[in-house]
Design a protein around this motif. Structure first.
Motif, PDB file in Angstrom:
ATOM      1  N   GLY A   1      -0.671   7.786  -4.611  1.00 42.90           N
ATOM      2  CA  GLY A   1       0.646   7.243  -4.939  1.00 42.90           C
ATOM      3  C   GLY A   1       0.888   7.160  -6.423  1.00 42.90           C
ATOM      4  N   TYR A   2       0.348   8.140  -7.185  1.00 39.99           N
ATOM      5  CA  TYR A   2       0.638   8.215  -8.618  1.00 39.99           C
ATOM      6  C   TYR A   2       2.011   8.852  -8.842  1.00 39.99           C
ATOM      7  CZ  TYR A   2      -4.249   7.061  -9.562  1.00 39.99           C
ATOM      8  OH  TYR A   2      -5.471   6.417  -9.632  1.00 39.99           O
ATOM      9  N   PRO A   3       2.665   8.546  -9.938  1.00 37.50           N
ATOM     10  CA  PRO A   3       3.974   9.151 -10.214  1.00 37.50           C
ATOM     11  C   PRO A   3       3.934  10.677 -10.250  1.00 37.50           C
ATOM     12  CG  PRO A   3       3.618   7.276 -11.662  1.00 37.50           C
ATOM     13  CD  PRO A   3       2.320   7.508 -10.936  1.00 37.50           C
ATOM     14  N   SER A   4       2.773  11.234 -10.582  1.00 43.08           N
ATOM     15  CA  SER A   4       2.647  12.692 -10.665  1.00 43.08           C
ATOM     16  C   SER A   4       2.694  13.372  -9.299  1.00 43.08           C
ATOM     17  CB  SER A   4       1.334  13.066 -11.364  1.00 43.08           C
ATOM     18  OG  SER A   4       0.225  12.495 -10.672  1.00 43.08           O
ATOM     19  N   GLU A   5       2.612  12.610  -8.224  1.00 44.12           N
ATOM     20  CA  GLU A   5       2.743  13.172  -6.877  1.00 44.12           C
ATOM     21  C   GLU A   5       4.240  13.264  -6.569  1.00 44.12           C
ATOM     22  OE1 GLU A   5       0.355  10.754  -4.169  1.00 44.12           O
ATOM     23  OE2 GLU A   5      -1.066  10.396  -5.806  1.00 44.12           O
ATOM     24  N   THR A   6       4.831  14.426  -6.835  1.00 42.17           N
ATOM     25  CA  THR A   6       6.284  14.542  -6.796  1.00 42.17           C
ATOM     26  C   THR A   6       6.816  15.368  -5.636  1.00 42.17           C
ATOM     27  OG1 THR A   6       6.214  16.466  -8.277  1.00 42.17           O
ATOM     28  CG2 THR A   6       6.455  14.291  -9.303  1.00 42.17           C
TER      29      THR A   6
ATOM     30  N   ALA B   1       4.096   3.025  -8.962  1.00 39.86           N
ATOM     31  CA  ALA B   1       2.782   2.388  -8.889  1.00 39.86           C
ATOM     32  C   ALA B   1       2.752   1.190  -9.826  1.00 39.86           C
ATOM     33  CB  ALA B   1       1.698   3.392  -9.262  1.00 39.86           C
ATOM     34  N   LEU B   2       2.858  -0.007  -9.252  1.00 40.30           N
ATOM     35  CA  LEU B   2       3.021  -1.230 -10.041  1.00 40.30           C
ATOM     36  C   LEU B   2       1.686  -1.916 -10.288  1.00 40.30           C
ATOM     37  CD1 LEU B   2       6.219  -2.419  -8.202  1.00 40.30           C
ATOM     38  CD2 LEU B   2       6.074  -1.687 -10.598  1.00 40.30           C
TER      39      LEU B   2
ATOM     40  N   THR C   1      10.943  10.687   0.142  1.00 47.02           N
ATOM     41  CA  THR C   1      10.081   9.524   0.378  1.00 47.02           C
ATOM     42  C   THR C   1       9.927   8.752  -0.925  1.00 47.02           C
ATOM     43  OG1 THR C   1       7.985  10.716  -0.066  1.00 47.02           O
ATOM     44  CG2 THR C   1       8.807  10.730   2.205  1.00 47.02           C
ATOM     45  N   ILE C   2      10.190   7.452  -0.869  1.00 45.12           N
ATOM     46  CA  ILE C   2      10.041   6.574  -2.029  1.00 45.12           C
ATOM     47  C   ILE C   2       9.107   5.438  -1.640  1.00 45.12           C
ATOM     48  CG2 ILE C   2      11.202   5.132  -3.728  1.00 45.12           C
ATOM     49  CD1 ILE C   2      13.815   6.545  -3.091  1.00 45.12           C
ATOM     50  N   SER C   3       8.047   5.269  -2.409  1.00 50.22           N
ATOM     51  CA  SER C   3       7.083   4.207  -2.119  1.00 50.22           C
ATOM     52  C   SER C   3       6.888   3.350  -3.363  1.00 50.22           C
ATOM     53  CB  SER C   3       5.742   4.815  -1.687  1.00 50.22           C
ATOM     54  OG  SER C   3       4.772   3.812  -1.450  1.00 50.22           O
ATOM     55  N   LEU C   4       7.094   2.030  -3.204  1.00 49.01           N
ATOM     56  CA  LEU C   4       6.768   1.071  -4.265  1.00 49.01           C
ATOM     57  C   LEU C   4       5.516   0.333  -3.823  1.00 49.01           C
ATOM     58  CD1 LEU C   4      10.165   1.033  -3.935  1.00 49.01           C
ATOM     59  CD2 LEU C   4       9.864  -0.428  -5.942  1.00 49.01           C
ATOM     60  N   HIS C   5       4.461   0.388  -4.611  1.00 52.69           N
ATOM     61  CA  HIS C   5       3.173  -0.130  -4.146  1.00 52.69           C
ATOM     62  C   HIS C   5       2.310  -0.555  -5.333  1.00 52.69           C
ATOM     63  CE1 HIS C   5       3.147   4.324  -4.486  1.00 52.69           C
ATOM     64  NE2 HIS C   5       2.102   4.077  -5.250  1.00 52.69           N
ATOM     65  N   GLU C   6       1.269  -1.291  -5.002  1.00 54.24           N
ATOM     66  CA  GLU C   6       0.285  -1.634  -6.032  1.00 54.24           C
ATOM     67  C   GLU C   6      -0.412  -0.367  -6.497  1.00 54.24           C
ATOM     68  OE1 GLU C   6      -3.881  -4.133  -6.442  1.00 54.24           O
ATOM     69  OE2 GLU C   6      -2.346  -4.933  -5.101  1.00 54.24           O
ATOM     70  N   SER C   7      -0.766  -0.337  -7.756  1.00 55.10           N
ATOM     71  CA  SER C   7      -1.387   0.841  -8.350  1.00 55.10           C
ATOM     72  C   SER C   7      -2.580   1.326  -7.536  1.00 55.10           C
ATOM     73  CB  SER C   7      -1.860   0.523  -9.770  1.00 55.10           C
ATOM     74  OG  SER C   7      -2.665   1.578 -10.269  1.00 55.10           O
TER      75      SER C   7
ATOM     76  N   HIS D   1       0.833  -1.199   0.000  1.00 54.71           N
ATOM     77  CA  HIS D   1       0.000   0.000   0.000  1.00 54.71           C
ATOM     78  C   HIS D   1       0.871   1.252   0.000  1.00 54.71           C
ATOM     79  CE1 HIS D   1      -2.464  -3.178   1.939  1.00 54.71           C
ATOM     80  NE2 HIS D   1      -3.442  -2.631   1.239  1.00 54.71           N
ATOM     81  N   HIS D   2       0.415   2.276  -0.673  1.00 52.10           N
ATOM     82  CA  HIS D   2       1.146   3.542  -0.734  1.00 52.10           C
ATOM     83  C   HIS D   2       1.391   4.101   0.660  1.00 52.10           C
ATOM     84  CE1 HIS D   2       1.002   8.109  -1.588  1.00 52.10           C
ATOM     85  NE2 HIS D   2       2.229   7.674  -1.823  1.00 52.10           N
ATOM     86  N   GLY D   3       2.610   4.560   0.900  1.00 52.42           N
ATOM     87  CA  GLY D   3       2.938   5.181   2.186  1.00 52.42           C
ATOM     88  C   GLY D   3       2.438   6.616   2.244  1.00 52.42           C
ATOM     89  N   ASP D   4       1.114   6.767   2.207  1.00 47.49           N
ATOM     90  CA  ASP D   4       0.523   8.094   2.020  1.00 47.49           C
ATOM     91  C   ASP D   4       0.707   9.031   3.204  1.00 47.49           C
ATOM     92  OD1 ASP D   4      -1.187   6.440   3.528  1.00 47.49           O
ATOM     93  OD2 ASP D   4      -2.999   7.418   2.789  1.00 47.49           O
ATOM     94  N   GLY D   5       0.659   8.495   4.436  1.00 54.91           N
ATOM     95  CA  GLY D   5       0.799   9.364   5.600  1.00 54.91           C
ATOM     96  C   GLY D   5       2.176   9.978   5.691  1.00 54.91           C
ATOM     97  N   VAL D   6       3.207   9.177   5.495  1.00 54.08           N
ATOM     98  CA  VAL D   6       4.576   9.696   5.554  1.00 54.08           C
ATOM     99  C   VAL D   6       4.789  10.694   4.418  1.00 54.08           C
ATOM    100  CG1 VAL D   6       7.023   9.106   5.594  1.00 54.08           C
ATOM    101  CG2 VAL D   6       5.358   7.545   6.623  1.00 54.08           C
ATOM    102  N   GLN D   7       4.321  10.359   3.237  1.00 55.61           N
ATOM    103  CA  GLN D   7       4.455  11.287   2.110  1.00 55.61           C
ATOM    104  C   GLN D   7       3.776  12.614   2.418  1.00 55.61           C
ATOM    105  OE1 GLN D   7       3.845  10.281  -2.269  1.00 55.61           O
ATOM    106  NE2 GLN D   7       2.028  11.545  -1.932  1.00 55.61           N
ATOM    107  N   ALA D   8       2.541  12.563   2.940  1.00 50.79           N
ATOM    108  CA  ALA D   8       1.784  13.793   3.193  1.00 50.79           C
ATOM    109  C   ALA D   8       2.492  14.678   4.214  1.00 50.79           C
ATOM    110  CB  ALA D   8       0.378  13.450   3.675  1.00 50.79           C
TER     111      ALA D   8
END
Length: 387
Positions: free
Chosen positions: A201-206, A216-217, A186-192, A169-176
């Motif tokens: 967790g889209y690539p456009s969130e930079t 997003a795999l 922050t680097i997150s590898l996760h299911e799309s 799952h996207h590491g959304d809390g840490v990213q935010a």
């Protein structure tokens, strides 16, 4: 490779318990520590206890009103949907503040050991609650312990901290929390996010200056594709960023047996990611490595073996894949869960991958995901997106 390793543990960490039937069952960390003990892994590390995080420590990333709301729920067990407690994902329970603060305190204890040089590596397998937001609980997570540890190290003078999240799952809390802070990569590898919670967790969130990185795999991705994506994105960025500390979250819910996601990794593929991150900690961060657990909902077959491998890797003495699981642990696991435990420390795979530098296939969904991330992020860091 490792000079000293601090594993933080307290039996009270299993009190982080959302009740019968909830996927985040604390037996998973109980079985992990039992397996690591029977395998002799815990004899090769320093062990320490921990204290609950204080309100001041929690407020490094969480709003004071939110902490107060969690305390009120904790006192009587009554839901408060305004702070996210009382949902199916995050049921309210008496003692939720104390249990959550202890998890956060354990990760902070490991972070202190690494930052002060008491230990080269620090681990809290009960941590990794990466979905919690500054003002609400989310995705089984009440307090965001990895983010709190990062914020604490920044408060102590850290100038660059890298966070790599391999949870499905996207590491959304840490990213935010660090989205606008160029000191934190922050680097997150996760299911799309098209197929899995939390839908981000889209690539456009930079982030700012390309410091939020998302790979997003596609659902169904297995060892070979996942490792190809990891090596195409993570090492080049860490080498360029040169963090003072590497923080990693090791949710093992990317495994094919996990009931809450759709990836197809094996234990052996996950083990390779631990080795790669360990090596990168030494190469790019002077060996300073803070690692946590995370998601993982196949409680007997996957989580205990995965995180025992993680601790052994950190200790510099990896477990040979074909090692039998100890009979005493099998009996304990069966008594605790009624399940038949795995017999060895492997899924019988020997995953290999083709390095991305050899070429890009636009017809391959994994290669398209890799290129989407590299195109969005690499120019910020002076790197060429093309293989």
């Amino acid at each position: 490779m490792s000079r000293s390793v601090r594993v933080v543990w307290d039996d009270a960490l299993v009190s982080y318990d959302f009740g019968p039937g909830h996927p985040l069952a604390p037996v998973r960390v109980e079985l992990t520590m039992a397996l690591a003990r029977e395998l002799g892994v815990l004899d090769k590390v320093e062990r320490s206890g921990c204290a609950p995080a204080t309100d001041d420590e929690l407020s490094l990333v969480h709003e004071r009103d939110y902490i107060a709301a969690v305390r009120r729920v904790s006192a009587d067990g009554m839901p408060d949907l305004s702070c996210g407690l009382g949902t199916t994902d995050n049921p309210a329970f008496a003692g939720v503040h104390e249990a959550s603060a202890l998890v956060a305190g354990a990760t902070l204890a490991a972070a202190r050991a690494v930052w002060t040089g008491e230990a080269e590596h620090g681990l809290n397998v009960a941590g990794g609650l990466h979905h919690a937001m500054p003002n609400r609980a989310s995705g089984f997570c009440v307090y965001n312990d990895p983010a709190m540890a990062i914020a604490w190290m920044l408060s102590q003078g850290a100038r660059r901290v890298a966070y790599v999240d391999v949870d499905v799952h996207h590491g959304d809390g840490v990213q935010a929390i660090f989205y606008d802070d160029p000191r934190v990569l922050t680097i997150s590898l996760h299911e799309s996010p098209r197929t899995l919670f939390p839908g981000t967790g889209y690539p456009s969130e930079t982030g700012v200056e390309g410091t939020a990185v998302n790979v997003a795999l596609p659902a169904g991705c297995g060892d070979e594709g996942w490792l190809r994506a990891f090596h195409a994105v993570v090492p080049p960025l860490l080498r360029e960023f040169r963090p003072e500390v590497l923080v990693t979250q090791h949710g093992c819910d990317s495994h094919a047996l996990d009931p809450l996601a759709h990836m197809m990794l094996s234990l052996d593929g996950q083990r390779r990611s631990y080795a790669a991150l360990h090596a990168l900690a030494h190469e790019t961060a002077g060996g300073r490595w803070l690692a946590t657990g995370g998601g993982g909902y196949e409680l007997v077959q996957v989580v205990p073996r995965a995180w025992s491998h993680l601790m052994a890797e950190a200790a510099g003495d990896p477990i040979k894949p074909g090692t039998p699981t100890p009979q005493a642990w099998r009996e304990f696991a069966h008594a605790r869960t009624g399940e038949i435990p795995p017999l060895t420390m492997t899924d019988g795979r020997s995953p290999e991958f083709t390095d991305f530098s050899g070429g890009y296939d636009p017809g391959d969904a994994i290669d398209r995901a890799i290129m989407a991330t590299r195109k969005a992020i690499f120019p910020f860091h002076g790197l060429d997106p093309q293989p």
